[in-house]
Structures are given as C-alpha cells and as structure tokens.
Design a protein around this motif. Structure first.
Motif, PDB file in Angstrom:
ATOM      1  N   HIS A  50       0.825  -1.210   0.000  1.00 32.25           N
ATOM      2  CA  HIS A  50       0.000   0.000   0.000  1.00 32.25           C
ATOM      3  C   HIS A  50       0.860   1.262   0.000  1.00 32.25           C
ATOM      4  O   HIS A  50       2.000   1.260   0.438  1.00 32.25           O
ATOM      5  N   CYS A  72     -11.461  -3.913   6.733  1.00 33.27           N
ATOM      6  CA  CYS A  72     -10.413  -4.936   6.573  1.00 33.27           C
ATOM      7  C   CYS A  72     -10.858  -6.277   7.166  1.00 33.27           C
ATOM      8  O   CYS A  72     -11.120  -6.367   8.362  1.00 33.27           O
ATOM      9  N   PRO A  73     -10.928  -7.330   6.356  1.00 37.37           N
ATOM     10  CA  PRO A  73     -11.415  -8.620   6.863  1.00 37.37           C
ATOM     11  C   PRO A  73     -10.417  -9.334   7.759  1.00 37.37           C
ATOM     12  O   PRO A  73     -10.783 -10.259   8.468  1.00 37.37           O
ATOM     13  N   THR A  74      -9.151  -8.918   7.743  1.00 41.09           N
ATOM     14  CA  THR A  74      -8.162  -9.605   8.579  1.00 41.09           C
ATOM     15  C   THR A  74      -7.713  -8.741   9.751  1.00 41.09           C
ATOM     16  O   THR A  74      -6.805  -9.133  10.486  1.00 41.09           O
ATOM     17  N   CYS A  76      -5.950  -6.074  10.037  1.00 43.09           N
ATOM     18  CA  CYS A  76      -4.498  -5.882  10.078  1.00 43.09           C
ATOM     19  C   CYS A  76      -4.079  -4.420   9.988  1.00 43.09           C
ATOM     20  O   CYS A  76      -2.891  -4.125   9.898  1.00 43.09           O
ATOM     21  N   ILE A  77      -5.062  -3.495  10.029  1.00 41.94           N
ATOM     22  CA  ILE A  77      -4.717  -2.071   9.998  1.00 41.94           C
ATOM     23  C   ILE A  77      -4.901  -1.501  11.400  1.00 41.94           C
ATOM     24  O   ILE A  77      -5.959  -1.666  12.005  1.00 41.94           O
ATOM     25  N   CYS A 107      -2.267  -9.362   5.953  1.00 38.85           N
ATOM     26  CA  CYS A 107      -2.948  -8.753   4.798  1.00 38.85           C
ATOM     27  C   CYS A 107      -3.093  -9.772   3.661  1.00 38.85           C
ATOM     28  O   CYS A 107      -2.149 -10.490   3.347  1.00 38.85           O
ATOM     29  N   ILE A 108      -4.288  -9.807   3.077  1.00 43.62           N
ATOM     30  CA  ILE A 108      -4.515 -10.732   1.961  1.00 43.62           C
ATOM     31  C   ILE A 108      -4.663  -9.974   0.632  1.00 43.62           C
ATOM     32  O   ILE A 108      -5.107 -10.522  -0.361  1.00 43.62           O
ATOM     33  N   PHE A 109      -4.323  -8.685   0.642  1.00 42.92           N
ATOM     34  CA  PHE A 109      -4.329  -7.853  -0.572  1.00 42.92           C
ATOM     35  C   PHE A 109      -5.688  -7.908  -1.286  1.00 42.92           C
ATOM     36  O   PHE A 109      -5.743  -8.010  -2.508  1.00 42.92           O
ATOM     37  N   CYS A 110      -6.740  -7.844  -0.488  1.00 42.21           N
ATOM     38  CA  CYS A 110      -8.087  -7.909  -1.066  1.00 42.21           C
ATOM     39  C   CYS A 110      -8.530  -6.565  -1.644  1.00 42.21           C
ATOM     40  O   CYS A 110      -9.435  -6.515  -2.468  1.00 42.21           O
ATOM     41  N   GLY A 111      -7.932  -5.472  -1.173  1.00 41.45           N
ATOM     42  CA  GLY A 111      -8.295  -4.157  -1.689  1.00 41.45           C
ATOM     43  C   GLY A 111      -9.507  -3.530  -1.034  1.00 41.45           C
ATOM     44  O   GLY A 111      -9.924  -2.439  -1.437  1.00 41.45           O
ATOM     45  N   TYR A 112     -10.087  -4.160  -0.036  1.00 43.37           N
ATOM     46  CA  TYR A 112     -11.273  -3.587   0.616  1.00 43.37           C
ATOM     47  C   TYR A 112     -10.954  -2.238   1.271  1.00 43.37           C
ATOM     48  O   TYR A 112     -11.789  -1.351   1.301  1.00 43.37           O
ATOM     49  N   CYS A 113      -9.755  -2.113   1.822  1.00 40.54           N
ATOM     50  CA  CYS A 113      -9.384  -0.842   2.466  1.00 40.54           C
ATOM     51  C   CYS A 113      -9.361   0.283   1.433  1.00 40.54           C
ATOM     52  O   CYS A 113      -9.822   1.400   1.698  1.00 40.54           O
TER      53      CYS A 113
HETATM   54  S1  SF4 Z   1      -5.814  -5.239   1.339  1.00 44.17           S
HETATM   55 FE1  SF4 Z   1      -6.504  -3.823   2.919  1.00 44.17          FE
HETATM   56  S2  SF4 Z   1      -8.495  -4.580   3.600  1.00 44.17           S
HETATM   57 FE2  SF4 Z   1      -7.489  -6.271   2.503  1.00 44.17          FE
HETATM   58  S3  SF4 Z   1      -6.434  -7.418   4.085  1.00 44.17           S
HETATM   59 FE3  SF4 Z   1      -4.941  -5.959   3.291  1.00 44.17          FE
HETATM   60  S4  SF4 Z   1      -5.084  -4.164   4.633  1.00 44.17           S
HETATM   61 FE4  SF4 Z   1      -6.925  -5.441   4.968  1.00 44.17          FE
END
Ligand code: SF4
Ligand code: SF4
Length: 169
Positions: A50, A72-74, A76-77, A107-113
C-alpha cells in the motif's frame, strides 16, 4: 451403441481441440520474466504494497476516519488518530493518522481498504518484495507507507505561536 460411438467421437473432438491449442501456443514466442535480473512487468491494477497518498501540497490525505480498518477482513490495519491544530497541520482534514500500521503477515491484498477510503488516501502500489523470516518486520509503519513529498513542499504546515497584542494597561 450409437451413444457409445457419439461419446468416442466427442472425446476425440475434445482431444483434438486441446492439442490444437497446445500446438498453437508452441508456435507463439516464449514470454519469460527475467526477475530478479530484470524487474517484472506488472499490470496497472496489480495490488501490491500500500501507499498512503499526499495531496498536491504534500499534506497527508488520510483523515483518520478508520473506515479502512473497519472494512479490513483480517483486522491488520492499526490507526491512532490525532487532531490537526492551528499551529501544525498534517492532513487536509480535522484529524490525521498519528500512527498507521499495516501488518503484512495478515494482509490478503483484497483491496477492501482501498475501496472503503473516502479520500483516496490509501492505494495499492506495485511493491511486492517483502519476504522475511521474521514476521515482526512485516508490520509496516506509516513512515514506510507514505508517498514521497512533491518536489519543493514540506508537507507539514507549522505556524509560529500567535503573538498576543500588548494590552497597553
Ligand atoms: S488489502 Fe486492505 S483490507 Fe485487505 S487485508 Fe490488506 S489491509 Fe486489509
Ligand atoms: S486511509 Fe482512508 S479510510 Fe483509512 S483512515 Fe485514512 S482516510 Fe480513513
């Protein structure tokens, strides 16, 4: 019996179609990334590490609204908010993120944030070289995530303490 023949024919047709694709690919030029000798070509939409963005004045776009961490589903922020003051302004809003950490071991790099952010403060960059044997090094702090300052601006506005006028009494 006729159904057995049609099964064999459709199987043969499927094999011929598959082999046709194989032979076609054999005639195409080979595309090989030479990483790490040469940087890989990443698509524009690639979701890498990010970046916390700044505005054209160098102020941080993040206004510490916590919507990204809520999305964020995990979980991690981690954010700690603070108020901008008349003397010192860090972001364009009322508040700024005094602390903004992302734990990349989760982080699973889902992009929800990125989707949740109302100010386009957090985006995905193209960074991906983050492998580590020590997960504690995977917690990236705000200072590491922040975009560089635009040339010629300081990004942090500080006013001198207001000078009180002499009362004359
Ligand atoms: S991409 Fe963003 S919302 Fe998804 S897991 Fe990582 S920090 Fe959380
Ligand atoms: S990055 Fe965006 S969503 Fe997250 S706290 Fe900052 S302004 Fe809010």
């Amino acid at each position: 019996m006729p159904s057995r023949i049609s099964e064999v024919l459709s199987g043969a047709a499927a094999i011929a179609k598959g082999m046709g694709t194989t032979f076609k690919e054999m005639l195409n030029p080979t595309l090989t990334d030479l990483y790490p000798d040469a940087p890989p070509v990443l698509q524009e939409r690639y979701r890498g590490l990010h970046v916390l963005q700044r505005d054209e004045n160098g102020l941080e776009k993040c206004v510490a609204c916590f919507l990204c961490s809520a999305a964020c589903p995990t979980n991690c922020i981690y954010i700690v908010a603070a108020d901008n003051t008349a003397q010192e302004r860090i972001s364009g809003g009322e508040r700024y993120a005094k602390i903004y950490n992302i734990d990349y071991s989760r982080c699973i790099f889902c992009g929800y944030c990125v989707e949740a952010c109302p100010t386009d403060a957090i985006t995905h960059g193209h960074g991906f070289e983050m492998a580590s044997y020590d997960t504690s090094t995977l917690v990236y702090r705000k200072e590491k995530l922040l975009a560089p300052l635009p040339a010629g601006v300081t990004g942090r506005f500080r006013l001198e303490e207001p000078v009180l006028a002499e009362s004359g009494h």
